[in-house]
Design a protein around this motif. Structure first.
Motif: not given
Lengths: 337, 415
Positions: B106-108, B113-117, B225-231
């Protein structure tokens, strides 16, 4: 700048330009001046053994020439060394770091390998013997090729920009203090004098200036064909080309070889001029040696040439003229003419 | 015994040809030459290159290449081919962003992810991201079926076949159930980010945090965690591309130089490809030194060479040499240098020959080993690419008029 006073030399450049042989030669040149030198390869297939005729180089430094040591650092070995330094207990290390899950986990931490390599270099730079003298006078790193090389050197800066405390922050800060210190560190850009490597060197210099604070040393122009022809001979060669002896194969082939050489030398000059205009760094020009298979003798000649030119730069003397081309020597390959 | 099928036939039967090899051996140029050839043979071809110098774009007759597929005009070749040549460049910096945009649930999450440092700093350096992006792009283009043939140039890698292995390794690391054991509890609790690892609850994490510090570990947890949701499906996809690359539609070529160390690496590449049962088409050896003159001529005296040129000039209308002492003196000097120069190239030719003979012996003559001579001029022009093509596919030299037309075409003249 006297390159031989530096503690840490990092060599990078496009793939295939001769970073490894130049690293070996710089190490050898320093060792011959009485320095105790460590050459670090970073987790690659060992190439130092071939160049120095030594046993294979592994994760422990071995002496490949008088005063000259080489090591092939792997992330696993460096991590273990570092972890043991901090944990003191091998059993804890085993329980945690040799855990299969943890290994998988460590593999996805971005930049961890690079940090471990630089951490290893930092520790070697800091190491002292029982009398308090540095273990190494100079450490030479055969760094990854351009793109990865930049990433490699950016790691400590990225970490200190991202977090503000903790052991990893401290480690990264210590490394930064070393690699950004112009009295101790020099980054050399190694290149071939051809279109693509020179383009990449120009871009690399711009990126180092804008993104890294690592002090630069030399541009090392590798494998330059020595010029064989005088101005008169060149003019005559062009004239012979105009009246190309199409009906005489032997003369034509001799002329082809000469024109090949002439073209290369002219193309080289064009790219050397581009480098001089675009990259504001002192140049070291290493000739191409036709006479042997690349081996210790070649490394030795490159070391002498590097020493000759770098010494002139250090003393602020005019840069010595290139040596005349060597006479071709038959090395037992094929039939002697 | 030489391979039954010619390199030409091998390539034209395939849908994907991948060029692999160590850095600086000419993979990009070789890919361009193969694509040009297939297009002239009537195929609709795309060459997917990685970060080529601008000069290569110029040599293909366009001012620049980017993420868009661009058609390369072939008029200069005056062929009546119905083939088409297309080229595009993968921008390694941006390509992983595209993967994130595509797979974030989702967009959130995408924003997070894109703004994660960590992501911002490491998206280009995270092991496997470049290779994954390249594969993903290859897969997309392949499945559209828009091209008869895709020629793929590969990123320079530290280790032999990262291009094949890294995407799967990366997927495995992220999917690894053991890894999830480290951070799943907080996922289940619907918590993201900070506090994820709950420092102190785990002996293992406590030990790791002695190295990284808590702040770093939290950042990392957030990132994973964020990455995982994408994978979801990430690994499945990586493995599907791998399947295509191991199948009959694909051919791998190993590009090398005649330098013994590079040839060693090339052999290692080939062994790995064979272990993995990936179709291997042969070695392309760039920059091979050829002998110029008959060996006995290397004994010639400077005087005899000067004499031969003088005799030739006397009989020729095109070559006029002044008949004065200075010219004669220069000619003798030049003769001496020409012989020494030819002797130097003979040495290099002998060394290269020796290395390649050893390679032929080791492969028992069963594998294509194509040699491309070392050209003195830049090959970054249509004319240059065509010269390499003619050698690679045994087409004989271009006529003077063909060469003239190519060099007069839109590409900049070679220096």
């Amino acid at each position: 700048m006297n390159i031989f006073d530096k503690r840490l030399i990092i060599n990078t450049g496009k793939g295939g330009v001769g970073k490894t042989s130049v690293s070996a030669a710089i190490g050898l040149a320093a060792a011959r001046r009485g320095k105790r030198v460590l050459i670090m390869q970073l987790g690659v297939k060992d190439r130092m053994a071939r160049l120095f005729g030594s046993p294979p180089v592994g994760t422990e430094p071995i002496e490949v020439e008088d005063n000259l040591f080489a090591v092939n650092v792997t992330p696993q070995a460096a991590m273990e060394e570092y972890a043991l330094l901090k944990l003191k207990l091998k059993t804890i290390y085993r329980a945690v770091f040799e855990n299969r899950f943890i290994r998988t986990f460590l593999r996805v931490i971005p930049g961890l390998n690079e940090l471990v390599y630089l951490g290893k270099a930092w520790h070697e730079e800091q190491a002292r013997d029982t009398l308090g003298r540095p273990r190494w006078d100079m450490i030479v790193i055969d760094a990854p090729a351009t793109g990865h090389g930049i990433f490699f050197m950016q790691i400590p800066k990225m970490i200190t920009a991202m977090i503000s405390s903790g052991p990893m922050y401290d480690e990264a800060m210590q490394i930064r203090r070393l690699v950004e210190d112009p009295t101790r560190t020099a980054l050399n850009l190694i290149t071939l004098v051809e279109e693509m490597p020179v383009n990449e060197t120009i871009e690399l210099k711009e990126r180092v200036d804008s993104e890294l604070h690592v002090p630069l040393g030399f541009v090392v122009c590798n494998a330059l064909y020595p010029d064989r022809f005088s101005a008169n001979q060149r003019a005559l060669l062009h004239k012979l080309e105009q009246g190309y002896p199409e009906n005489d194969d032997t003369l034509a082939s001799l002329l082809d070889a000469g024109l090949f050489r002439l073209n290369r030398v002219e193309m080289q000059q064009h790219h050397l001029d581009r480098l001089e205009t675009s990259v504001d760094l002192p140049q070291i020009r290493i000739p191409y040696f036709f006479t042997e298979r690349f081996n210790f003798m070649t490394v030795s000649k490159i070391a002498d040439e590097f020493n000759r030119q770098a010494s002139a730069h250090a003393k602020g003397e005019p840069i010595p003229q290139p040596l005349p081309p060597e006479e071709p020597e038959w090395t037992g390959v094929g039939e002697a003419p | 015994m030489v391979h039954a099928e010619s390199l030409n036939d091998l390539i034209l039967q395939k849908k994907i040809v991948v060029c692999v090899g160590s850095g600086g051996v000419g993979k990009t140029t070789t890919s361009a030459v193969l694509a040009l050839h297939a297009a002239l043979c009537g195929k609709k071809v795309l060459v997917l290159t990685i970060d080529p110098a601008k000069r290569l774009a110029n040599s293909l007759g366009v001012s620049a290449l980017d993420n868009e597929e661009r058609r390369i005009p072939l008029e200069a070749f005056e062929s009546d081919t119905r083939g088409e040549l297309w080229a595009m460049m993968l921008d390694m910096k941006r390509s992983f962003d595209r993967v994130v945009e595509r797979y974030a649930p989702d967009a959130e999450t995408r924003e997070r992810i894109l703004t994660n440092r960590l992501y911002k700093y490491f998206s280009t350096g995270l092991a496997g991201t470049q290779e994954y992006s390249a594969m993903e792009r290859l897969h997309d283009i392949y499945t559209t079926g828009a091209y008869d043939l895709i020629i793929m140039d590969t990123p320079p890698t530290v280790h032999a076949l990262d291009f094949l292995d890294a995407p799967i390794r990366m997927a495995e690391a992220v999917e690894n159930s053991a890894l999830q054991w480290l951070y799943k509890p907080s996922l289940a609790a619907g918590k993201f980010g900070f506090g994820l690892f709950n420092i102190g609850t785990s002996y293992v994490l406590k030990t790791i945090s002695r190295f990284t510090g808590g702040e770093m570990l939290n950042e990392l947890g957030d990132f994973l965690v964020n990455f995982n949701s994408m994978f979801e499906g990430f690994g499945t996809r990586a493995r599907r591309v791998r399947e295509i690359l191991s199948s009959d539609v694909t051919l791998f070529l190993v590009v090398t130089s005649p330098d013994p160390a590079t040839v060693d690496e090339a052999r290692y590449f080939r062994d790995r490809l064979q272990e993995e049962k990936i179709p291997f088409g042969g070695f392309i050896v760039n920059r091979v030194h050829k002998p110029y003159v008959p060996r006995e001529m290397l004994h010639s005296s400077a005087e005899s060479i000067a004499e031969a040129f003088t005799t030739y000039a006397e009989a020729s209308d095109e070559l006029v040499l002044d008949n004065d002492d200075e010219t004669r003196h220069t000619l003798v000097g030049l003769g001496a240098q020409l012989v020494k120069n030819a002797a130097e190239f003979q040495i290099l030719a002998d060394l290269d020959h020796q290395t390649l003979e050893a390679l032929r012996e080791r492969t028992r003559g069963e594998i294509h080993i194509k040699e491309i001579p070392f050209f003195s001029r830049d090959i970054y022009s249509f004319e240059g690419l065509d010269r390499v093509r003619r050698v690679l596919f045994d087409l004989g030299k271009a006529t003077a008029s063909q060469e003239g037309k190519l060099s007069a075409s839109h590409s900049p003249p070679p220096r």
